[in-house]
Design a protein around this motif. Sequence first.
Motif, PDB file in Angstrom:
ATOM      1  N   TYR A  95       0.857  -1.191   0.000  1.00  0.00           N
ATOM      2  CA  TYR A  95       0.000   0.000   0.000  1.00  0.00           C
ATOM      3  C   TYR A  95       0.886   1.231   0.000  1.00  0.00           C
ATOM      4  O   TYR A  95       1.850   1.323   0.778  1.00  0.00           O
ATOM      5  CB  TYR A  95      -0.896   0.014   1.241  1.00  0.00           C
ATOM      6  N   CYS A  96       0.568   2.199  -0.857  1.00  0.00           N
ATOM      7  CA  CYS A  96       1.421   3.379  -0.976  1.00  0.00           C
ATOM      8  C   CYS A  96       0.601   4.567  -1.474  1.00  0.00           C
ATOM      9  O   CYS A  96      -0.277   4.410  -2.330  1.00  0.00           O
ATOM     10  CB  CYS A  96       2.589   3.111  -1.929  1.00  0.00           C
ATOM     11  N   VAL A  97       0.905   5.747  -0.943  1.00  0.00           N
ATOM     12  CA  VAL A  97       0.190   6.965  -1.338  1.00  0.00           C
ATOM     13  C   VAL A  97       1.007   7.823  -2.303  1.00  0.00           C
ATOM     14  O   VAL A  97       0.528   8.864  -2.763  1.00  0.00           O
ATOM     15  CB  VAL A  97      -0.182   7.812  -0.103  1.00  0.00           C
ATOM     16  N   ASN A  98       2.220   7.406  -2.607  1.00  0.00           N
ATOM     17  CA  ASN A  98       3.074   8.200  -3.490  1.00  0.00           C
ATOM     18  C   ASN A  98       2.743   7.967  -4.962  1.00  0.00           C
ATOM     19  O   ASN A  98       2.093   6.988  -5.324  1.00  0.00           O
ATOM     20  CB  ASN A  98       4.546   7.884  -3.218  1.00  0.00           C
ATOM     21  N   GLY A  99       3.260   8.856  -5.794  1.00  0.00           N
ATOM     22  CA  GLY A  99       2.996   8.761  -7.225  1.00  0.00           C
ATOM     23  C   GLY A  99       4.224   8.457  -8.048  1.00  0.00           C
ATOM     24  O   GLY A  99       4.286   8.830  -9.230  1.00  0.00           O
ATOM     25  N   HIS A 106       2.872   2.739  -6.995  1.00  0.00           N
ATOM     26  CA  HIS A 106       2.316   4.087  -7.022  1.00  0.00           C
ATOM     27  C   HIS A 106       0.796   4.054  -6.883  1.00  0.00           C
ATOM     28  O   HIS A 106       0.115   3.126  -7.332  1.00  0.00           O
ATOM     29  CB  HIS A 106       2.740   4.839  -8.285  1.00  0.00           C
ATOM     30  N   ALA A 107       0.267   5.088  -6.261  1.00  0.00           N
ATOM     31  CA  ALA A 107      -1.132   5.092  -5.822  1.00  0.00           C
ATOM     32  C   ALA A 107      -2.131   4.929  -6.966  1.00  0.00           C
ATOM     33  O   ALA A 107      -3.231   4.394  -6.758  1.00  0.00           O
ATOM     34  CB  ALA A 107      -1.414   6.384  -5.061  1.00  0.00           C
ATOM     35  N   LYS A 108      -1.758   5.351  -8.172  1.00  0.00           N
ATOM     36  CA  LYS A 108      -2.710   5.295  -9.285  1.00  0.00           C
ATOM     37  C   LYS A 108      -2.732   3.952  -9.999  1.00  0.00           C
ATOM     38  O   LYS A 108      -3.556   3.742 -10.896  1.00  0.00           O
ATOM     39  CB  LYS A 108      -2.389   6.412 -10.291  1.00  0.00           C
ATOM     40  N   ILE A 112      -2.211  -3.697  -9.796  1.00  0.00           N
ATOM     41  CA  ILE A 112      -1.480  -4.490  -8.811  1.00  0.00           C
ATOM     42  C   ILE A 112      -2.398  -4.840  -7.634  1.00  0.00           C
ATOM     43  O   ILE A 112      -3.235  -4.042  -7.215  1.00  0.00           O
ATOM     44  CB  ILE A 112      -0.232  -3.724  -8.309  1.00  0.00           C
ATOM     45  N   ALA A 113      -2.254  -6.056  -7.137  1.00  0.00           N
ATOM     46  CA  ALA A 113      -3.036  -6.480  -5.972  1.00  0.00           C
ATOM     47  C   ALA A 113      -2.400  -5.906  -4.714  1.00  0.00           C
ATOM     48  O   ALA A 113      -1.204  -6.066  -4.481  1.00  0.00           O
ATOM     49  CB  ALA A 113      -3.073  -8.001  -5.901  1.00  0.00           C
ATOM     50  N   ARG A 114      -3.181  -5.228  -3.914  1.00  0.00           N
ATOM     51  CA  ARG A 114      -2.665  -4.622  -2.680  1.00  0.00           C
ATOM     52  C   ARG A 114      -2.769  -5.619  -1.530  1.00  0.00           C
ATOM     53  O   ARG A 114      -3.812  -6.250  -1.317  1.00  0.00           O
ATOM     54  CB  ARG A 114      -3.443  -3.361  -2.339  1.00  0.00           C
ATOM     55  N   ARG A 115      -1.675  -5.744  -0.782  1.00  0.00           N
ATOM     56  CA  ARG A 115      -1.652  -6.652   0.351  1.00  0.00           C
ATOM     57  C   ARG A 115      -0.859  -6.040   1.495  1.00  0.00           C
ATOM     58  O   ARG A 115       0.079  -5.279   1.276  1.00  0.00           O
ATOM     59  CB  ARG A 115      -0.985  -7.993  -0.008  1.00  0.00           C
ATOM     60  N   LYS A 116      -1.244  -6.420   2.693  1.00  0.00           N
ATOM     61  CA  LYS A 116      -0.516  -6.060   3.900  1.00  0.00           C
ATOM     62  C   LYS A 116      -0.497  -7.294   4.791  1.00  0.00           C
ATOM     63  O   LYS A 116      -1.546  -7.873   5.090  1.00  0.00           O
ATOM     64  CB  LYS A 116      -1.199  -4.898   4.615  1.00  0.00           C
ATOM     65  N   LEU A 117       0.681  -7.704   5.202  1.00  0.00           N
ATOM     66  CA  LEU A 117       0.803  -8.909   6.002  1.00  0.00           C
ATOM     67  C   LEU A 117       0.310  -8.680   7.428  1.00  0.00           C
ATOM     68  O   LEU A 117       0.609  -7.651   8.047  1.00  0.00           O
ATOM     69  CB  LEU A 117       2.261  -9.370   6.059  1.00  0.00           C
ATOM     70  N   ASP A 284       3.209  -2.638 -14.831  1.00  0.00           N
ATOM     71  CA  ASP A 284       2.880  -1.343 -15.459  1.00  0.00           C
ATOM     72  C   ASP A 284       4.070  -0.390 -15.579  1.00  0.00           C
ATOM     73  O   ASP A 284       3.914   0.787 -15.839  1.00  0.00           O
ATOM     74  CB  ASP A 284       1.677  -0.678 -14.766  1.00  0.00           C
ATOM     75  N   ILE A 285       5.301  -0.930 -15.424  1.00  0.00           N
ATOM     76  CA  ILE A 285       6.514  -0.141 -15.596  1.00  0.00           C
ATOM     77  C   ILE A 285       7.369  -0.786 -16.679  1.00  0.00           C
ATOM     78  O   ILE A 285       7.708  -1.971 -16.597  1.00  0.00           O
ATOM     79  CB  ILE A 285       7.342  -0.063 -14.295  1.00  0.00           C
ATOM     80  N   ASP A 286       7.727  -0.009 -17.701  1.00  0.00           N
ATOM     81  CA  ASP A 286       8.548  -0.496 -18.804  1.00  0.00           C
ATOM     82  C   ASP A 286       9.809   0.360 -18.867  1.00  0.00           C
ATOM     83  O   ASP A 286       9.724   1.579 -19.039  1.00  0.00           O
ATOM     84  CB  ASP A 286       7.763  -0.407 -20.118  1.00  0.00           C
ATOM     85  N   THR A 287      10.966  -0.280 -18.730  1.00  0.00           N
ATOM     86  CA  THR A 287      12.213   0.487 -18.733  1.00  0.00           C
ATOM     87  C   THR A 287      12.465   1.184 -20.075  1.00  0.00           C
ATOM     88  O   THR A 287      13.242   2.135 -20.135  1.00  0.00           O
ATOM     89  CB  THR A 287      13.415  -0.422 -18.411  1.00  0.00           C
ATOM     90  N   ASP A 288      11.809   0.732 -21.130  1.00  0.00           N
ATOM     91  CA  ASP A 288      11.959   1.401 -22.421  1.00  0.00           C
ATOM     92  C   ASP A 288      11.408   2.829 -22.396  1.00  0.00           C
ATOM     93  O   ASP A 288      11.712   3.641 -23.281  1.00  0.00           O
ATOM     94  CB  ASP A 288      11.254   0.604 -23.525  1.00  0.00           C
ATOM     95  N   ASP A 289      10.591   3.128 -21.381  1.00  0.00           N
ATOM     96  CA  ASP A 289      10.039   4.472 -21.251  1.00  0.00           C
ATOM     97  C   ASP A 289      11.037   5.445 -20.634  1.00  0.00           C
ATOM     98  O   ASP A 289      10.772   6.646 -20.551  1.00  0.00           O
ATOM     99  CB  ASP A 289       8.771   4.441 -20.378  1.00  0.00           C
ATOM    100  N   PHE A 290      12.184   4.935 -20.196  1.00  0.00           N
ATOM    101  CA  PHE A 290      13.193   5.773 -19.557  1.00  0.00           C
ATOM    102  C   PHE A 290      14.426   5.846 -20.448  1.00  0.00           C
ATOM    103  O   PHE A 290      14.861   4.838 -21.007  1.00  0.00           O
ATOM    104  CB  PHE A 290      13.565   5.216 -18.186  1.00  0.00           C
ATOM    105  N   ALA A 291      15.009   7.035 -20.546  1.00  0.00           N
ATOM    106  CA  ALA A 291      16.081   7.274 -21.519  1.00  0.00           C
ATOM    107  C   ALA A 291      17.482   7.094 -20.960  1.00  0.00           C
ATOM    108  O   ALA A 291      18.457   7.208 -21.708  1.00  0.00           O
ATOM    109  CB  ALA A 291      15.942   8.696 -22.080  1.00  0.00           C
TER     110      ALA A 291
END
Length: 472
Positions: A95-99, A106-108, A112-117, A284-291
């Motif tokens: 769980y995270c509130v950052n963007g 990231h919050a948006k 991703i499935a959210r879990r807390k042990l 939802d993160i692709d390293t190809d999006d970073f230069a």
Amino acid sequence: MYNVKSKVAEEFIDDAEILSTIEYAQANKNNRQLIESLIERARNCKGLTHREAALLLECEDPGLIEKMFEVAKEIKQKFYGNRIVMFAPLYLSNYCVNGCVYCPYHAKNKTIARRKLTQEEIRQEVIALQDMGHKRLALEAGEHPAMNPIEYILESIKTIYSIKHKNGAIRRVNVNIAATTVENYQKLRDAGIGTYILFQETYHKKNYEALHPSGPKSNYAYHTEAMDRAMEAGIDDVGIGVLYGLNTYRYDFIGLLMHAEHLEATFGVGPHTISVPRLCDADDIDTDDFANTVPDDIFRRIVAVIRIAVPYTGMIVSTRESQASREKVLDIGVSQISGGSHTSVGGYVNKEEFDETTSQFDVSDRRTLDEVVSWLLDLGYIPSFCTACYRAGRTGDRFMSLVKLGQIANCCQPNALMTLKEYLEDYASPETRLKGERMIEAEMQRVPNEKVRCIAVENLERIAKGERDFRF
């Protein structure tokens, strides 16, 4: 504005100083005489300034680069020998509130499935880690004031330390959670944590703010000044790092060393560890999006020059890196690696269910801990599960003074061998155990202090008979 002792982020990590350093390094990268003199001076193991290190990193001469690798190997051997400390991450909650745009927590992110042990689930995860043979964990959690408050982290640490399963015990809990207050750092100190770890991600303020568009982490100064607050609170072992690939490697390499210099100048002790993670794919993160992805050859040079510039620090490479990539940096700088890791919440007990749905990033090195231990033994390294310095109070400047004087080997070598013996007795496969016994027999003869060696031999015999937890 640059002031190494300032408590203001934009003054001890001064943009103009970094840009000037890059310009200096590029202007002098063909000055062979100057570069050779720096490499030779580095052999005295006193380190280099961020400006001198930047020049070494900029050098493109193959012969001089090989000399850098040679010196990095010498320094690594002097301070850490052939010991490699083992650890594993334990993810408590995603769980995270950052963007943060590079992190699937990231919050948006709605996929991703959210879990807390729960504390019982933490107990089961820890037992699974103990049954692998781990003694040292790094706690990870997203930043969420309601779901992951400091009270939850403290309760989780208490739970972890309380679990004794068969011969298993977690003897050191390092903590990698979001920047917080001096009061909360004091609570973490009182809970008995080992190292407090926080990655800067990038030291470039404008890019940092673009990469962190929302949430508490978007405050560049508060994040960058976190280690000052941690050390003011009495946590004297801190670990820093950047995420290579978010920004140009030159800028962040220099910023990282300036941060290390700031801690040394302000508190008398630099970072206990420096981590060198590289950006990798995730939900939802692709390293190809970073230069700014960092190629393998540059990555290896970064590791070597950090070892040269900050010779006393422990260096960490995680399972973000492949087996081949990790092997290339072990001899020139790295002293800690993870093994058998899962970056999912609940992945040690239910990896099939949670690795695909709750992971922070894709693991490149998916081998079991036993396979990693066996591999290290084949390469001539001692896999160490030692936590003795922390438990004996050898932290902060007390640890660093021993390292800088070259005296820590009198403790580390026998401690590493005794903890390896515990692993071999309790968890190793027959093949790994045979390799490990041969390693212990050979390495015990290299313990420099005869009295220590005799005690260690006696302790090894007692471990074989079922006793545990000996340390110098």
